[in-house]
Motif scaffolding. Structure first.
Motif, PDB file in Angstrom:
ATOM      1  N   UNK A   1      20.606  -0.975  63.680  1.00  0.00           N
ATOM      2  CA  UNK A   1      20.123  -0.743  62.338  1.00  0.00           C
ATOM      3  C   UNK A   1      21.168  -1.273  61.363  1.00  0.00           C
ATOM      4  N   UNK A   2      20.745  -2.090  60.449  1.00  0.00           N
ATOM      5  CA  UNK A   2      21.634  -2.668  59.461  1.00  0.00           C
ATOM      6  C   UNK A   2      21.549  -1.875  58.162  1.00  0.00           C
ATOM      7  N   UNK A   3      22.712  -1.561  57.615  1.00  0.00           N
ATOM      8  CA  UNK A   3      22.738  -0.810  56.372  1.00  0.00           C
ATOM      9  C   UNK A   3      23.502  -1.629  55.342  1.00  0.00           C
ATOM     10  N   UNK A   4      22.935  -1.815  54.179  1.00  0.00           N
ATOM     11  CA  UNK A   4      23.644  -2.576  53.154  1.00  0.00           C
ATOM     12  C   UNK A   4      24.480  -1.627  52.309  1.00  0.00           C
ATOM     13  N   UNK A   5      25.638  -2.087  51.947  1.00  0.00           N
ATOM     14  CA  UNK A   5      26.538  -1.302  51.115  1.00  0.00           C
ATOM     15  C   UNK A   5      26.537  -1.896  49.716  1.00  0.00           C
ATOM     16  N   UNK A   6      26.495  -1.047  48.732  1.00  0.00           N
ATOM     17  CA  UNK A   6      26.537  -1.498  47.352  1.00  0.00           C
ATOM     18  C   UNK A   6      27.939  -1.309  46.819  1.00  0.00           C
ATOM     19  N   UNK A   7      28.499  -2.372  46.299  1.00  0.00           N
ATOM     20  CA  UNK A   7      29.843  -2.319  45.743  1.00  0.00           C
ATOM     21  C   UNK A   7      29.782  -1.841  44.298  1.00  0.00           C
ATOM     22  N   UNK A   8      30.743  -1.042  43.911  1.00  0.00           N
ATOM     23  CA  UNK A   8      30.823  -0.591  42.517  1.00  0.00           C
ATOM     24  C   UNK A   8      31.875  -1.371  41.751  1.00  0.00           C
ATOM     25  N   UNK A   9      32.429  -2.412  42.373  1.00  0.00           N
ATOM     26  CA  UNK A   9      33.399  -3.260  41.675  1.00  0.00           C
ATOM     27  C   UNK A   9      32.741  -3.851  40.440  1.00  0.00           C
ATOM     28  N   UNK A  10      33.404  -3.750  39.334  1.00  0.00           N
ATOM     29  CA  UNK A  10      32.878  -4.306  38.096  1.00  0.00           C
ATOM     30  C   UNK A  10      31.849  -3.426  37.418  1.00  0.00           C
ATOM     31  N   UNK A  11      31.565  -2.271  37.977  1.00  0.00           N
ATOM     32  CA  UNK A  11      30.600  -1.352  37.374  1.00  0.00           C
ATOM     33  C   UNK A  11      31.221  -0.676  36.159  1.00  0.00           C
ATOM     34  N   UNK A  12      30.523  -0.674  35.066  1.00  0.00           N
ATOM     35  CA  UNK A  12      30.997  -0.040  33.838  1.00  0.00           C
ATOM     36  C   UNK A  12      30.041   1.085  33.479  1.00  0.00           C
ATOM     37  N   UNK A  13      30.577   2.253  33.238  1.00  0.00           N
ATOM     38  CA  UNK A  13      29.780   3.412  32.856  1.00  0.00           C
ATOM     39  C   UNK A  13      30.003   3.651  31.377  1.00  0.00           C
ATOM     40  N   UNK A  14      28.925   3.761  30.622  1.00  0.00           N
ATOM     41  CA  UNK A  14      29.005   4.020  29.188  1.00  0.00           C
ATOM     42  C   UNK A  14      28.658   5.482  28.955  1.00  0.00           C
ATOM     43  N   UNK A  15      29.528   6.172  28.210  1.00  0.00           N
ATOM     44  CA  UNK A  15      29.308   7.576  27.888  1.00  0.00           C
ATOM     45  C   UNK A  15      28.976   7.704  26.414  1.00  0.00           C
ATOM     46  N   UNK A  16      28.055   8.597  26.103  1.00  0.00           N
ATOM     47  CA  UNK A  16      27.775   8.875  24.699  1.00  0.00           C
ATOM     48  C   UNK A  16      28.856   9.810  24.167  1.00  0.00           C
ATOM     49  N   UNK A  17      28.977   9.872  22.865  1.00  0.00           N
ATOM     50  CA  UNK A  17      29.943  10.786  22.262  1.00  0.00           C
ATOM     51  C   UNK A  17      29.626  12.224  22.652  1.00  0.00           C
ATOM     52  N   UNK A  18      28.354  12.580  22.699  1.00  0.00           N
ATOM     53  CA  UNK A  18      27.970  13.941  23.111  1.00  0.00           C
ATOM     54  C   UNK A  18      28.405  14.239  24.545  1.00  0.00           C
ATOM     55  N   UNK A  19      28.263  13.253  25.448  1.00  0.00           N
ATOM     56  CA  UNK A  19      28.704  13.447  26.829  1.00  0.00           C
ATOM     57  C   UNK A  19      30.218  13.640  26.891  1.00  0.00           C
ATOM     58  N   UNK A  20      30.945  12.865  26.099  1.00  0.00           N
ATOM     59  CA  UNK A  20      32.403  13.008  26.081  1.00  0.00           C
ATOM     60  C   UNK A  20      32.820  14.362  25.521  1.00  0.00           C
ATOM     61  N   UNK A  21      32.172  14.776  24.456  1.00  0.00           N
ATOM     62  CA  UNK A  21      32.505  16.092  23.874  1.00  0.00           C
ATOM     63  C   UNK A  21      32.172  17.225  24.845  1.00  0.00           C
ATOM     64  N   UNK A  22      31.076  17.092  25.539  1.00  0.00           N
ATOM     65  CA  UNK A  22      30.703  18.091  26.536  1.00  0.00           C
ATOM     66  C   UNK A  22      31.725  18.147  27.668  1.00  0.00           C
ATOM     67  N   UNK A  23      32.163  16.986  28.131  1.00  0.00           N
ATOM     68  CA  UNK A  23      33.159  16.949  29.205  1.00  0.00           C
ATOM     69  C   UNK A  23      34.495  17.503  28.729  1.00  0.00           C
ATOM     70  N   UNK A  24      34.872  17.169  27.482  1.00  0.00           N
ATOM     71  CA  UNK A  24      36.120  17.701  26.920  1.00  0.00           C
ATOM     72  C   UNK A  24      36.066  19.223  26.891  1.00  0.00           C
ATOM     73  N   UNK A  25      34.943  19.757  26.463  1.00  0.00           N
ATOM     74  CA  UNK A  25      34.789  21.209  26.407  1.00  0.00           C
ATOM     75  C   UNK A  25      34.938  21.832  27.792  1.00  0.00           C
ATOM     76  N   UNK A  26      34.328  21.212  28.796  1.00  0.00           N
ATOM     77  CA  UNK A  26      34.419  21.735  30.157  1.00  0.00           C
ATOM     78  C   UNK A  26      35.857  21.685  30.680  1.00  0.00           C
ATOM     79  N   UNK A  27      36.548  20.594  30.413  1.00  0.00           N
ATOM     80  CA  UNK A  27      37.938  20.455  30.868  1.00  0.00           C
ATOM     81  C   UNK A  27      38.837  21.462  30.157  1.00  0.00           C
ATOM     82  N   UNK A  28      38.676  21.595  28.850  1.00  0.00           N
ATOM     83  CA  UNK A  28      39.481  22.559  28.085  1.00  0.00           C
ATOM     84  C   UNK A  28      39.203  23.976  28.585  1.00  0.00           C
TER      85      UNK A  28
END
Length: 70
Positions: A1-28
């Motif tokens: 059985x052959x399985x293909x692997x997906x590389x994440x090299x060069x993958x860029x994730x964009x976060x909204x300001x709301x997502x960043x503020x939410x993450x900051x709140x969780x970390x704090x």
């Protein structure tokens, strides 16, 4: 059985300001739970006296703060 692997090299994730503020709140919240306050957490960071999980939290705190800065 052959399985293909997906590389994440060069993958860029964009976060909204709301997502960043939410993450900051969780970390704090987690830093405050562990150290009693954000100020105490940041003082502890200056002492270089923390474990790997706390190092990850400090790193994430500073990364998100940088992304939210003007």
């Amino acid at each position: 059985m052959s399985m293909s692997m997906t590389s994440t090299d060069g993958l860029i994730r964009v976060f909204t300001e709301d997502e960043l503020r939410s993450r900051m709140s969780a970390v704090v919240n987690e830093l405050e739970r562990r150290f009693g306050s954000l100020d105490r957490a940041l003082e502890r960071e200056q002492d270089w006296d923390y474990d790997d999980d706390e190092a990850r939290l400090f790193s994430e705190y500073h990364a998100v703060a940088f992304l939210l800065s003007d």
